[in-house]
Structures are given as structure tokens and as C-alpha cells.
Motif scaffolding. Structure first.
Motif, PDB file in Angstrom:
ATOM      1  N   ALA A  19      10.624  -3.228 -16.208  1.00 26.64           N
ATOM      2  CA  ALA A  19      10.830  -2.376 -17.383  1.00 26.64           C
ATOM      3  C   ALA A  19      10.227  -0.988 -17.148  1.00 26.64           C
ATOM      4  O   ALA A  19      10.838   0.032 -17.484  1.00 26.64           O
ATOM      5  N   THR A  20       9.039  -0.950 -16.555  1.00 26.18           N
ATOM      6  CA  THR A  20       8.393   0.326 -16.253  1.00 26.18           C
ATOM      7  C   THR A  20       9.228   1.127 -15.259  1.00 26.18           C
ATOM      8  O   THR A  20       9.424   2.328 -15.433  1.00 26.18           O
ATOM      9  N   LEU A  21       9.735   0.453 -14.224  1.00 24.91           N
ATOM     10  CA  LEU A  21      10.576   1.142 -13.244  1.00 24.91           C
ATOM     11  C   LEU A  21      11.841   1.696 -13.901  1.00 24.91           C
ATOM     12  O   LEU A  21      12.240   2.833 -13.634  1.00 24.91           O
ATOM     13  N   GLN A  69       1.258  -5.843 -10.676  1.00 29.90           N
ATOM     14  CA  GLN A  69       2.703  -5.799 -10.870  1.00 29.90           C
ATOM     15  C   GLN A  69       3.395  -5.444  -9.563  1.00 29.90           C
ATOM     16  O   GLN A  69       4.425  -6.020  -9.223  1.00 29.90           O
ATOM     17  N   ARG A  70       2.803  -4.540  -8.822  1.00 30.96           N
ATOM     18  CA  ARG A  70       3.379  -4.157  -7.526  1.00 30.96           C
ATOM     19  C   ARG A  70       3.345  -5.340  -6.557  1.00 30.96           C
ATOM     20  O   ARG A  70       4.298  -5.591  -5.828  1.00 30.96           O
ATOM     21  N   VAL A  71       2.241  -6.098  -6.565  1.00 28.59           N
ATOM     22  CA  VAL A  71       2.133  -7.280  -5.706  1.00 28.59           C
ATOM     23  C   VAL A  71       3.206  -8.299  -6.080  1.00 28.59           C
ATOM     24  O   VAL A  71       3.873  -8.860  -5.206  1.00 28.59           O
ATOM     25  N   VAL A  72       3.390  -8.530  -7.375  1.00 34.55           N
ATOM     26  CA  VAL A  72       4.389  -9.503  -7.817  1.00 34.55           C
ATOM     27  C   VAL A  72       5.783  -9.097  -7.336  1.00 34.55           C
ATOM     28  O   VAL A  72       6.531  -9.917  -6.814  1.00 34.55           O
ATOM     29  N   LEU A  73       6.134  -7.818  -7.477  1.00 29.79           N
ATOM     30  CA  LEU A  73       7.455  -7.374  -7.022  1.00 29.79           C
ATOM     31  C   LEU A  73       7.602  -7.492  -5.516  1.00 29.79           C
ATOM     32  O   LEU A  73       8.651  -7.918  -5.019  1.00 29.79           O
ATOM     33  N   ALA A  74       6.559  -7.133  -4.773  1.00 32.48           N
ATOM     34  CA  ALA A  74       6.631  -7.227  -3.307  1.00 32.48           C
ATOM     35  C   ALA A  74       6.789  -8.679  -2.865  1.00 32.48           C
ATOM     36  O   ALA A  74       7.612  -8.992  -1.996  1.00 32.48           O
ATOM     37  N   SER A 119       0.804  -1.224   0.000  1.00 30.27           N
ATOM     38  CA  SER A 119       0.000   0.000   0.000  1.00 30.27           C
ATOM     39  C   SER A 119       0.833   1.269   0.000  1.00 30.27           C
ATOM     40  O   SER A 119       0.357   2.313  -0.430  1.00 30.27           O
ATOM     41  N   GLY A 120       2.061   1.199   0.509  1.00 35.84           N
ATOM     42  CA  GLY A 120       2.906   2.386   0.546  1.00 35.84           C
ATOM     43  C   GLY A 120       2.618   3.322   1.704  1.00 35.84           C
ATOM     44  O   GLY A 120       3.193   4.392   1.792  1.00 35.84           O
ATOM     45  N   SER A 121       1.737   2.925   2.606  1.00 38.69           N
ATOM     46  CA  SER A 121       1.356   3.777   3.726  1.00 38.69           C
ATOM     47  C   SER A 121       1.198   2.931   4.983  1.00 38.69           C
ATOM     48  O   SER A 121       0.552   1.882   4.946  1.00 38.69           O
ATOM     49  N   THR A 122       1.757   3.409   6.075  1.00 39.27           N
ATOM     50  CA  THR A 122       1.637   2.690   7.347  1.00 39.27           C
ATOM     51  C   THR A 122       0.170   2.571   7.762  1.00 39.27           C
ATOM     52  O   THR A 122      -0.269   1.512   8.197  1.00 39.27           O
ATOM     53  N   TRP A 130       9.224   4.954  -3.331  1.00 35.93           N
ATOM     54  CA  TRP A 130       7.782   4.772  -3.114  1.00 35.93           C
ATOM     55  C   TRP A 130       6.992   5.399  -4.245  1.00 35.93           C
ATOM     56  O   TRP A 130       5.994   4.852  -4.708  1.00 35.93           O
ATOM     57  N   GLN A 131       7.443   6.563  -4.695  1.00 36.72           N
ATOM     58  CA  GLN A 131       6.745   7.248  -5.780  1.00 36.72           C
ATOM     59  C   GLN A 131       6.780   6.406  -7.052  1.00 36.72           C
ATOM     60  O   GLN A 131       5.777   6.276  -7.750  1.00 36.72           O
ATOM     61  N   LEU A 132       7.925   5.816  -7.361  1.00 37.34           N
ATOM     62  CA  LEU A 132       8.031   4.961  -8.550  1.00 37.34           C
ATOM     63  C   LEU A 132       7.152   3.720  -8.421  1.00 37.34           C
ATOM     64  O   LEU A 132       6.467   3.333  -9.357  1.00 37.34           O
ATOM     65  N   LEU A 133       7.172   3.085  -7.255  1.00 35.60           N
ATOM     66  CA  LEU A 133       6.356   1.885  -7.045  1.00 35.60           C
ATOM     67  C   LEU A 133       4.866   2.193  -7.117  1.00 35.60           C
ATOM     68  O   LEU A 133       4.081   1.378  -7.600  1.00 35.60           O
ATOM     69  N   ALA A 134       4.484   3.374  -6.651  1.00 35.12           N
ATOM     70  CA  ALA A 134       3.063   3.747  -6.649  1.00 35.12           C
ATOM     71  C   ALA A 134       2.509   3.880  -8.062  1.00 35.12           C
ATOM     72  O   ALA A 134       1.302   3.770  -8.268  1.00 35.12           O
ATOM     73  N   ARG A 135       3.369   4.093  -9.043  1.00 39.28           N
ATOM     74  CA  ARG A 135       2.923   4.236 -10.430  1.00 39.28           C
ATOM     75  C   ARG A 135       2.615   2.895 -11.091  1.00 39.28           C
ATOM     76  O   ARG A 135       1.986   2.861 -12.144  1.00 39.28           O
ATOM     77  N   LEU A 136       3.071   1.808 -10.493  1.00 40.65           N
ATOM     78  CA  LEU A 136       2.857   0.487 -11.087  1.00 40.65           C
ATOM     79  C   LEU A 136       1.411   0.038 -10.914  1.00 40.65           C
ATOM     80  O   LEU A 136       0.780   0.355  -9.906  1.00 40.65           O
TER      81      LEU A 136
END
Length: 161
Positions: free
Chosen positions: A149-151, A112-117, A23-26, A102-108
Motif C-alpha cells: 500500500a505504501t509503495l 516491511q522491506r524484509v517481508v517483501l524481499a 540493504s540496497g547497496s552492494t 530502489w528509492q521507493l523500497l528505501a522508504r519502507l
């Protein structure tokens, strides 16, 4: 049967860290894990009988994140000023790098973000990630490749500016 209290004591911090990575947020991570644990409490007779209830809770966190309506409403992404390459080990520089990450990850996209995490933070193999997401391992690999690739593209374009 394992008690819910035992499992929560042993996995709560890990689930919160996973929620933070997703989520990017506590605050959102706490809400995410709290809603998962509330649902798990209602179903604990069944979940507690499983061989690995911790893995089931992790899957619940991922699924909750992917379907979470409140996060869809709030797509606010804090923007950080572009940072210069660090010349020393300053705490402020490290925090700025973390914010930029965090800003870069938030754009995914969410999957895709779940897969990377799950791949890089939880250190899970593609087979396990595929099982959690209910997709083929090839889909996991393609999502990871697209995300990376997006990152890379976003990083290159930011460095060019």
C-alpha cells in the motif's frame, strides 16, 4: 557434517543478492554477509550439524540486517530525477527505473522491506517468513499489505507530480 567452505561456495552469491535486496547497496550487502559468515564460522560446529545450514545462514542475514547499527547511522537515500514512461528498451531508461525502485523500497520500514524481499525475491511462503522473523504469519501478511500500500501510494504521488 557439512563444511563451511562447501556451504559458502554454494550459497554466497544467493546470500549476497539477498543482502543487496535488503540493504540496497552492494557494499553494504558485502559487509552484511561478511559479518554473518564471520559469526557463522565461530559457531560452525553447531550450524554445520543442522539439516539445512543454508536456511540458517539466510535467517542470520535477515536478523543481522534488522539489527545492523551501521545502517541506522547512514540513512542516506540517493534521489533520482522523476523519469518519464519509457518509450523504448533503452539501457538508461531501465537503469533509471531500477534507481526509482530502489528509492521507493528505501522508504519502507525495515521489517516491511524484509517481508517483501523474502516473499518476492526469495519466493518464501508466509509461514517460512514468519519463522525467520519470529512473528505470526498474520503479521507477515499485514506487513506485506502495508508495504505494498505504501509503495502504491508513493508511486501514485510521484506520478501526480
Amino acid at each position: 557434517m557439512t563444511s563451511l567452505d562447501e556451504v559458502v561456495r554454494s550459497t554466497e552469491r544467493r546470500l549476497l543478492r539477498l543482502g543487496l535486496m535488503l540493504s540496497g547497496s552492494t557494499h553494504n550487502a558485502e559487509d552484511l554477509v561478511q559479518s554473518v559468515l564471520a559469526r557463522a564460522h565461530r559457531q560452525w560446529d553447531r550450524i554445520g550439524e543442522l539439516e539445512h545450514p543454508e536456511a540458517y545462514l539466510r535467517t542470520m542475514v535477515v536478523n543481522e540486517y534488522l539489527g545492523w547499527r551501521r545502517l541506522l547511522k547512514n540513512r542516506e537515500v540517493p534521489l533520482a530525477e522523476p523519469i518519464e514512461r519509457p518509450t523504448d528498451d533503452d539501457l538508461g531508461v531501465r537503469q533509471a527505473q531500477r534507481d526509482a525502485t530502489w528509492q521507493l523500497l528505501a522508504r519502507l520500514p525495515r521489517k516491511q522491506r524484509v517481508v517483501l524481499a523474502l516473499r518476492y525475491y526469495e519466493d518464501l511462503p508466509d509461514q517460512e517468513i514468519a519463522r525467520i522473523l519470529g512473528v505470526a504469519p498474520a503479521t507477515v501478511r499485514s506487513n506485506a499489505a502495508r508495504a505494498l500500500a505504501t509503495l502504491r501510494d508513493n508511486l501514485s504521488s510521484e506520478e501526480a507530480n
